[in-house]
Write an enzyme that holds these catalytic residues in place. Structure first.
Site, mmCIF file in Angstrom:
data_model
loop_
_atom_site.group_PDB
_atom_site.id
_atom_site.type_symbol
_atom_site.label_atom_id
_atom_site.label_comp_id
_atom_site.label_asym_id
_atom_site.label_seq_id
_atom_site.Cartn_x
_atom_site.Cartn_y
_atom_site.Cartn_z
ATOM 1 N N GLY A 62 -77.675 -25.226 -87.389
ATOM 2 C CA GLY A 62 -77.328 -25.208 -88.708
ATOM 3 C C GLY A 62 -78.050 -24.110 -89.542
ATOM 4 N N CYS A 93 -79.894 -24.969 -81.082
ATOM 5 C CA CYS A 93 -80.679 -24.200 -82.069
ATOM 6 C C CYS A 93 -81.118 -25.248 -83.084
ATOM 7 C CB CYS A 93 -79.419 -23.456 -82.783
ATOM 8 S SG CYS A 93 -80.052 -22.321 -83.562
ATOM 9 N N TYR A 94 -80.923 -25.348 -84.310
ATOM 10 C CA TYR A 94 -81.316 -25.772 -85.355
ATOM 11 C C TYR A 94 -81.566 -27.592 -84.609
ATOM 12 C CZ TYR A 94 -82.329 -28.848 -89.588
ATOM 13 O OH TYR A 94 -82.833 -29.956 -90.404
ATOM 14 N N HIS A 184 -76.705 -20.522 -78.405
ATOM 15 C CA HIS A 184 -75.003 -21.322 -78.461
ATOM 16 C C HIS A 184 -74.245 -21.067 -77.607
ATOM 17 C CE1 HIS A 184 -75.545 -22.312 -83.046
ATOM 18 N NE2 HIS A 184 -76.282 -21.209 -83.162
ATOM 19 N N GLU A 186 -71.766 -22.805 -76.975
ATOM 20 C CA GLU A 186 -70.142 -22.860 -77.101
ATOM 21 C C GLU A 186 -69.261 -21.832 -77.467
ATOM 22 O OE1 GLU A 186 -72.469 -23.642 -81.101
ATOM 23 O OE2 GLU A 186 -72.723 -23.763 -79.105
ATOM 24 N N ASP A 243 -47.113 -30.377 -87.698
ATOM 25 C CA ASP A 243 -48.244 -31.183 -88.042
ATOM 26 C C ASP A 243 -47.515 -32.752 -88.563
ATOM 27 O OD1 ASP A 243 -50.077 -29.428 -87.225
ATOM 28 O OD2 ASP A 243 -50.372 -29.237 -89.523
ATOM 29 N N LYS A 393 -54.945 -28.242 -83.665
ATOM 30 C CA LYS A 393 -53.433 -27.805 -83.751
ATOM 31 C C LYS A 393 -53.034 -27.732 -82.132
ATOM 32 C CE LYS A 393 -51.235 -26.071 -86.502
ATOM 33 N NZ LYS A 393 -50.222 -26.706 -87.683
#
Length: 538
Positions: A62, A93-94, A184, A186, A243, A393
Site C-alpha cells: 500500500g 511490502c506494507y 512484490h 506478484e 460479460d 475477464k
C-alpha cells in the site's frame, strides 16, 4: 498433528487490500495456480474475515506509512484469531511492515529508499521456509517499492533474505506461521516471485489446487437457483458484450424461460451495433431478446452535460428507468412482476469502484464509477443478480467456452457500459460527433481485423476530440476535427500497455480515416499505459 479446526478450513486465500496498485495481481496470480483467492478491504471487521473462513491470509502492499495517522490496519483481534485458527499469514511490502509493527518490532523511515528492480540474497536456508531449497547466497531479482524498512524484528522472527543494500527483504516466524516479503512477488519483474508464491501456498500452507471454472459454473447456477424463487421472473440487460452475454447464458441455464433479455439501444452504440448484435443473439446464442430503441430518451438527458461522472450517472439511471418500464410491460404479459436484474459486473469493476484504505472510506482507489456498480441509483426497484462479480475477464471467457458460446463472440473487445459517451469528452450530443466517431471507429477496428491482429489486442477504439485543427484537403484550407486512436494489451483491464502498431498500418489507417470521414483532418495515437491513464478517456 494439526488441530481439527484447520481441517475444516476452506481452500480460500484471502487478501486484505491496503491500497497497492498491484493487489489485484496477487488475486490473479493465485487463481492462476487453481486456488480461489478473494480480495477485501484491509480494514474490514474481524467478523467479515472469519465469515470467509480463509486457509491463508495475505496482507497487501500500500502507499501508506505505518507511522502515519490513520494508517490502515487489520482489525482488533486479528492476530489472536489467526493464531488460534492456525492460519498462515504473508505480509507483502506494507503488509510486512504492519506485521512487524503490530507484533512488537520496529519500522523506521529507511536511510535509502528502494524502488524498482533490485537483487536480494538468501541468508537463511530451510526447506520449510519461504525460499524452500534455495541455498544461502542465492540471489534473485525482485521489484521493490518502499521507503520505510523493518529495523528490529518481533521476537521469534528471523531475516531470511536481504537486499543488496542490506535492508530486510524477507522474514518469517515458522512456529507462529507469520511470513513477510518486502518486495512484490506478484509482479513479473520479480523473476522468481511465482515460484515463491507457489512454494508458500502448496508446500508451507498445504493449500490444494482444486479451483476450476467447471466448479464455478456449477456453483453459480446453484446460487442463482437459490436466489430466484421457483415462480420469479428475471430481466437480463444485454449489451452485446462478452460479460452480459455470459451472465445471461448462465442465468438461462439456471432458470430457463423465466429469464427475459432486453437489449437497449441508447444511441451511444458503435456502427451498426444494434443489427449486428441482434443477429448474433438470434442465430448463434438462441436467446430470446427484446430490442428497445431508447436513443431519444438517453440523448435528450445528456444534452449539454460535460462532466464525465454526471454522464455515467445519467446513463446508469436511464438504463434502470428503461428496465423498470420493461418490467411493467412484462408483468402484464406473464402476470407476475420481475424482481431481479442480471448484470455482467466483473471483479475489476467492483475493485475500481471502491475508494482506498486510509481515505476515511473503504477499499482500493476509486478510478471512476462503473455504470454497473457506482452509477446505479439508490432507489432502484429491481434486485441485482451479478453472477460474474468475482471473476476477471479471462475467467469469464473460459466460462463462456464451457457453455459453448462461439469463440469469435467471446473474443470481442470490451465495450464500456456508457458506450460512446466516454469516448467523446464533453457534450456527446454536440454537432455530429457520434456519427463521425462511429465511422472512424469502424475503419479502425475493421483495419485491425484485416491485419489479423484483433486477438492480440485487449481493446481498441477511436476517440472524438472536441477540438478543431487546421488542415489542407483538396488544395483547400480546412478547420476540422481531430480524432485519437487507442489500442491496449492487458490481461484483465486493471493495468494495460499501449499496442505497438507497425508504422505502415498506422499510415494506412490515418489515410483511410481522413479520406473517408467528412469533418476529420487529423488522427492522433494514444501511447499512454494504465497507469497513469485509464483505458477509456472518461
Amino acid at each position: 498433528m494439526e488441530p481439527q479446526t484447520q481441517s475444516k478450513k476452506s481452500n480460500r486465500v484471502l487478501i486484505l487490500d491496503y491500497g497497492s496498485q498491484y493487489t489485484h495481481l496477487i488475486t490473479r496470480r493465485i487463481r492462476s495456480l487453481s486456488v480461489f483467492s478473494l480480495c477485501i478491504n484491509g480494514t474490514s471487521s474481524l467478523n467479515s474475515i472469519t465469515e470467509l473462513n480463509p486457509h491463508v491470509i495475505i496482507l497487501s502492499g500500500g502507499p501508506h506509512s505505518v507511522h502515519a495517522d490513520g494508517a490502515p490496519c487489520f482489525p482488533y483481534g486479528f492476530i489472536e484469531y489467526v493464531e488460534k485458527e492456525r492460519i498462515h499469514v504473508l505480509g507483502i511490502c506494507y503488509g510486512l511492515q504492519l506485521l512487524v509493527q503490530k507484533l512488537g518490532g520496529v519500522v523506521k523511515i529507511g536511510e535509502k529508499h528502494e524502488y524498482g528492480r533490485m537483487d536480494i540474497e538468501v541468508n537463511k536456508n530451510n526447506d520449510k521456509g519461504l525460499f524452500g531449497n534455495k541455498e544461502i547466497g542465492d540471489k534473485q531479482i525482485v521489484w521493490m517499492s518502499h521507503g520505510d524498512e523493518a529495523v528490529k524484528l518481533p521476537q521469534g522472527f528471523e531475516v531470511v533474505a536481504r537486499s543488496n543494500q542490506g535492508a530486510v527483504a524477507a522474514i518469517e516466524n515458522r512456529e507462529r506461521r507469520f511470513y513477510g516479503l518486502q518486495y512484490h512477488p506478484e509482479v513479473t519483474h520479480s523473476v522468481e516471485g511465482m515460484d515463491t508464491l507457489r512454494h508458500f501456498l502448496f508446500d508451507i500452507c498445504g493449500v490444494t489446487a482444486d479451483w476450476n471454472m467447471e466448479d464455478v459454473l456449477e456453483e453459480e447456477i446453484k446460487v442463482v437457483k437459490a436466489m430466484v424463487g421457483p415462480e420469479d421472473h428475471v430481466i437480463c440487460a444485454l449489451s452485446g458484450g462478452v460479460d452480459s452475454t455470459v451472465a445471461a447464458t448462465l442465468v438461462h441455464k439456471a432458470i430457463g424461460d423465466r429469464l427475459h433479455c432486453v437489449f437497449v439501444d441508447n444511441g451511444l452504440l458503435r456502427y451498426k451495433e444494434q443489427e449486428r448484435v441482434m443477429a448474433t443473439f438470434e442465430s448463434d446464442l438462441h436467446l430470446p431478446v427484446t430490442c428497445i430503441d431508447a436513443t431519444e430518451e438517453f440523448l435528450s438527458k445528456l444534452k449539454g452535460v460535460t462532466e464525465p461522472e454526471m454522464k455515467r450517472k445519467i446513463i446508469g439511471k436511464e438504463f434502470i428507468n428503461i428496465f423498470d418500464i420493461f418490467a411493467h410491460d412484462l408483468e402484464k404479459k406473464v402476470g407476475k412482476k420481475p424482481t431481479y436484474l442480471v448484470q455482467g459486473t466483473l471483479y475489476p469493476d467492483v475493485i475500481e469502484s471502491c475508494p482506498p484504505p486510509g481515505s476515511g472510506r473503504t477499499h482500493s482507489h476509486t478510478i471512476k464509477s462503473h455504470h454497473n456498480v457506482g452509477g446505479l441509483p439508490k432507489d432502484m426497484k429491481l434486485k441485482l443478480i451479478e453472477p460474474l462479480k468475482l471473476l476477471f475477464k479471462d475467467e469469464v471467457r473460459a466460462l463462456g467456452r464451457i457453455m459453448n458460446i462461439p469463440v469469435a463472440f467471446l473474443n470481442r473487445h470490451p465495450f464500456p457500459g456508457p458506450g460512446l459517451a466516454v469516448r467523446i469528452p464533453g457534450d456527446v450530443t454536440a454537432g455530429n460527433s457520434l456519427d463521425v466517431l462511429r465511422q472512424v471507429d469502424e475503419i479502425f477496428i475493421q483495419s485491425i481485423k484485416d491485419a489479423g491482429i484483433y486477438d492480440e489486442i485487449w481493446q481498441a477504439f477511436a476517440v472524438f476530440l472536441p477540438v478543431k485543427t487546421v488542415g489542407v484537403q483538396g488544395d483547400q484550407r480546412t478547420h476540422s476535427h481531430a480524432v485519437a486512436l487507442r489500442a491496449v494489451t492487458s490481461q484483465d483491464g486493471m493495468t494495460a500497455d499501449w499496442y505497438y502498431f507497425d508504422f505502415k498500418f498506422l499510415d494506412d489507417v490515418s489515410r483511410k480515416i481522413c479520406n473517408s470521414v467528412r469533418g476529420v483532418n487529423r488522427v492522433l495515437l494514444d501511447i499512454t499505459s494504465k497507469p497513469p491513464s485509464t483505458i477509456e478517456w472518461e
